[in-house]
Design a protein around this motif. Structure first.
Motif, PDB file in Angstrom:
ATOM      1  N   PRO A  48      25.186  60.339  36.596  1.00 44.43           N
ATOM      2  CA  PRO A  48      26.527  59.809  36.330  1.00 44.43           C
ATOM      3  C   PRO A  48      26.623  59.331  34.881  1.00 44.43           C
ATOM      4  N   ASN A  49      27.813  59.067  34.429  1.00 43.76           N
ATOM      5  CA  ASN A  49      28.048  58.464  33.111  1.00 43.76           C
ATOM      6  C   ASN A  49      27.401  59.256  31.978  1.00 43.76           C
ATOM      7  N   LYS A  50      27.631  60.542  31.994  1.00 50.87           N
ATOM      8  CA  LYS A  50      27.113  61.400  30.925  1.00 50.87           C
ATOM      9  C   LYS A  50      27.767  61.045  29.590  1.00 50.87           C
ATOM     10  N   LEU A  51      27.032  61.288  28.507  1.00 54.76           N
ATOM     11  CA  LEU A  51      27.616  61.110  27.184  1.00 54.76           C
ATOM     12  C   LEU A  51      28.676  62.167  26.889  1.00 54.76           C
ATOM     13  N   GLY A  52      28.525  63.325  27.511  1.00 54.30           N
ATOM     14  CA  GLY A  52      29.432  64.429  27.247  1.00 54.30           C
ATOM     15  C   GLY A  52      30.271  64.819  28.445  1.00 54.30           C
ATOM     16  N   TYR A  53      30.530  66.106  28.570  1.00 54.85           N
ATOM     17  CA  TYR A  53      31.464  66.665  29.549  1.00 54.85           C
ATOM     18  C   TYR A  53      30.890  66.629  30.966  1.00 54.85           C
TER      19      TYR A  53
END
Length: 747
Positions: free
Chosen positions: A249-254
């Motif tokens: 979860p909470n990826k830096l990207g897409y």
């Protein structure tokens, strides 16, 4: 040239008549005797060759012609829009673009072929479909597929990009509203284009006349660029450390909201077949459809970074409208052709990069080793070593070994030795200097890790600044667990390998491994471009040139022949180029295969735009033309035979020439060597349909084998009508089987 052949035999550690099992035993002699750049050619010929070599566009030593005879025989040359074979050989077309396959169709630009025989003379043929040739695909689509697409409507919206640029229509289609008519048109084109990529399985059998033909079994199926989009049961699976990144979860990207499921596979180029009966398919130039750079945690850039793009010759960014995440492409895909419910698994421990060059070594009681290469200028050669060991090489449970292990990159030393550098979080940052590569630039991870992506490094000061900022690969990549950090490294394998000091190479397009574990690697081109170039101490032309276009074939032996070895020796087996300049007679080696006697077969991949391009003079404005400007002298792409044992060892023979503007690829034998399967990819890619059998006379300044200059006039067809050979009919990528008319072995 007799000296070259004697050195070649020393290089093999063999003499005339040596059995294949005795090859490659004298590595020390090989390195000292041959050095790094032998052409392997000789003027002496043997009468035992089982075929008469085809006539290429330029003279070769194996013809045994005097210089006056060469000039007389090559002053005029006619290029043919057909697969040209030696006398006594023929070919049969098995399938071509648009033919039915399961509930879909045979895709475009067929590439790697895998024949898994279930009984003598029958089995499953797995076929890669790499890309679509935009201009020719659009020109011929309605005729071949039988329906229209709105190409003209979108081209009417095209605008020039910069000065003197082609008209281009481009848009971030994902951001358009679903009820927008423009988005509907883009979706139609994108869907059809992605259907024509991926891979397919067709069942084949040899009939009573010796011809191979399709049997249309229930196992025939396609895995396309959008498999799983409409039917979630057909989505691809994934294994390995990168799965932790896909699911976090909470990826830096897409975020694509699919977890570890993946929609489709595309840009499928090279491949390999495992001893346990599965097929590995390589996703190569995936950056044409999705963003390649990633964030520091391995998550994808937004699809808007690779928007839909349409021009007169290009249809790309086709994944944009579907919102596909870029970090899920660029992998190796494993499929079991015998399982109709298998739509593929992407094994992320094999790394994400522009995959080519698959070879596998599975030895009982040893670790599994998988080799692959990144086909870009400055790309790397890789090796995966499994954690577990092989028990029975034919056991399908061996696929599990691809799920855990370590990925390594090859570090080549100029003295003919090398080592494998692990792409692990604790590996030190130790990059090569930009001054050591052709072109003077290395692509590295962006030092601003908050924005991710890459940066071009051209000075030692830039490189040292990065080294001071980050000590290990684990410092460059982010994650909430060791597995997430490792997954991010695998997702960003190319630039991570550059940061670790893995050697930048010369487009490693194929690998093949023999029974003793000797690896052969085709490096297609040593020239540089805006993405980088090869190490100029390793990739050197026959005259000590760097920025050398014509390519090499390398031989690599692991220490103690151990699949898990972390050191090796290497040497160049053959160098491309003209005979008079010390080359082997071919240019840009690509796919490799071995016949059952252990002899090497090579196909070439010269850029289509360079095929038969005139070379009226070799000097312009007082400057000698670069090697990349002389590619036209070699004519069409071709197939070559290199005996590695017996009295013809040390010679290179041209076996076949492809149709117009095509690449011959996917070369593979059946078990008894009576049939040679071959993909004819992108015929007519440059000029499309050959209209009214049009030809053009072009002028070339040629070299005889001793360097004598002479003029050649060459008749060149404009476009292609292959395979029909009928006037104004569309060119079709297709798969053929080459065989001897008398049914005996190919060689």
């Amino acid at each position: 040239m007799n000296v070259n052949r004697r050195n070649f035999l020393m290089f093999l550690g063999a003499t005339a008549g040596t059995l294949t099992s005795n090859l490659w035993r004298n590595q020390g002699e090989a390195n000292s005797a041959l050095g790094k750049n032998s052409s392997l050619l000789t003027t002496k010929s043997n009468s035992t060759l089982s075929f008469q070599p085809v006539k290429m566009a330029l003279p070769l030593d194996v013809e045994q012609l005097s210089i006056p005879q060469q000039i007389a025989n090559y002053t005029n040359y006619q290029v043919k829009d057909d697969l040209v074979l030696p006398e006594g050989f023929t070919y049969d077309l098995i399938a071509a673009w648009g033919d039915p396959v399961g509930d879909s169709r045979f895709g475009y630009n067929n590439d790697y072929l895998s024949l898994i025989e279930t009984a003598p003379g029958e089995g499953y043929l797995t076929v890669n479909f790499e890309y679509i040739s935009g201009g020719t695909w659009m020109q011929t689509y309605s005729t071949v597929i039988g329906k229209e697409l709105p190409f003209a409507e979108l081209l009417a919206l095209a605008k020039p990009l910069g000065e003197d640029e082609d008209l281009v229509f481009t848009v971030d289609a994902l951001r358009l509203k679903d009820d927008d008519a423009l988005k509907e048109k883009i979706t139609l084109i994108s869907r059809e284009g992605l259907i024509d990529q991926g891979l397919g399985v067709i069942s084949v059998k040899r009939n009573s006349e010796g011809k191979w033909e399709r049997t249309f079994s229930d196992l025939d199926r396609r895995v396309t660029g959008i498999s799983g989009l409409d039917n979630p049961q057909q989505a691809l699976k994934s294994t390995g450390a990168a799965v932790a990144v896909f699911k976090k979860p909470n990826k830096l990207g897409y975020e694509d909201s699919l977890g570890d499921r993946i929609i489709g596979t595309f840009q499928n180029c090279a491949g390999g077949t495992t001893p346990w009966g599965t097929v590995l398919s390589a996703e190569e130039n995936f950056h044409d459809q999705v963003p390649e750079p990633v964030m520091a945690d391995g998550s994808s850039f937004n699809p808007q970074k690779t928007p839909f793009l349409l021009s007169a010759g290009e249809v790309n960014g086709r994944a944009n409208v579907f919102g596909l995440a870029g970090n899920k492409y660029g992998w190796m895909v494993e499929i079991d052709p015998a399982n109709p419910n298998d739509y593929g698994t992407k094994h992320t421990w094999l790394g994400r990069y522009r995959h080519e060059a698959f070879a596998i070594r599975a030895v009982a009681d040893k670790n599994l080793a998988v080799y692959s290469g990144c086909d870009r200028r400055g790309g790397h050669l890789y090796k995966f070593i499994s954690d577990g060991k092989i028990i029975n090489p034919q056991d399908k449970a061996n696929s599990r070994l691809l799920e855990t292990g370590m990925l390594y990159g090859a570090k080549f030393d100029p003295n003919g030795t090398g080592s494998w550098i692990p792409l692990s979080p604790d590996t030190l940052i130790n990059p090569i200097s930009p001054q050591e590569v052709v072109g003077g630039m290395v692509i590295m991870p962006n030092s601003d890790r908050t924005v991710g992506g890459i940066m071009e490094v051209t000075t030692e000061e830039q490189m040292q600044s990065l080294v001071k900022q980050f000590k290990t690969l684990g410092d460059l990549y982010q994650g909430n667990s060791p597995e997430e950090i490792q997954g991010a490294i695998l997702i960003d394998a190319h630039v991570a390998a550059s940061a670790a000091g893995v050697t930048n190479t010369a487009r490693p397009e194929d690998t093949v491994i023999n029974d003793l574990g000797t690896l052969f690697v085709a490096f297609t081109s040593g020239a540089a471009d805006e993405e980088g170039g090869p190490d100029q101490a390793i990739f050197v032309g026959p005259g000590s040139e760097t920025d050398y276009e014509y390519g090499w074939i390398m031989k690599l032996d692991e220490d103690n022949r151990d699949p898990a070895a972390l050191s090796f020796t290497w040497s160049m087996l053959a160098t491309g180029g003209e005979i008079a300049k010390g080359g082997a007679g071919f240019a840009n080696p690509d796919n490799l295969t071995l016949d059952k006697s252990g002899n090497l077969w090579v196909v070439t991949d010269m850029s289509t735009s360079k095929h038969n391009q005139p070379v009226p003079t070799r000097v312009e404005n007082g400057e000698t033309l670069a090697s990349s400007d002389l590619i036209g002298v070699f004519g069409n792409n071709s197939i070559w035979y290199i005996p590695l044992s017996g009295e013809n060892a040390g010679k290179i023979y041209p076996f076949a020439i492809g149709p117009m503007e095509c690449e011959c690829t996917g070369i593979t034998f059946n078990k008894d060597n009576s049939s040679l399967f071959l993909s004819i990819q992108h015929p007519g890619e440059e000029n499309g349909i050959r209209q009214d059998m049009a030809t053009e006379i072009r002028d070339f300044e040629m070299l005889a084998t001793n360097g004598t200059v002479f003029k050649q006039q060459r008749q060149v067809p404009l476009g292609s009508n292959w395979p029909s050979a009928q006037v104004n009919q569309p060119p079709l990528p297709g798969v053929v089987v080459i065989r001897k008319v008398d049914g005996t072995e190919i060689v």
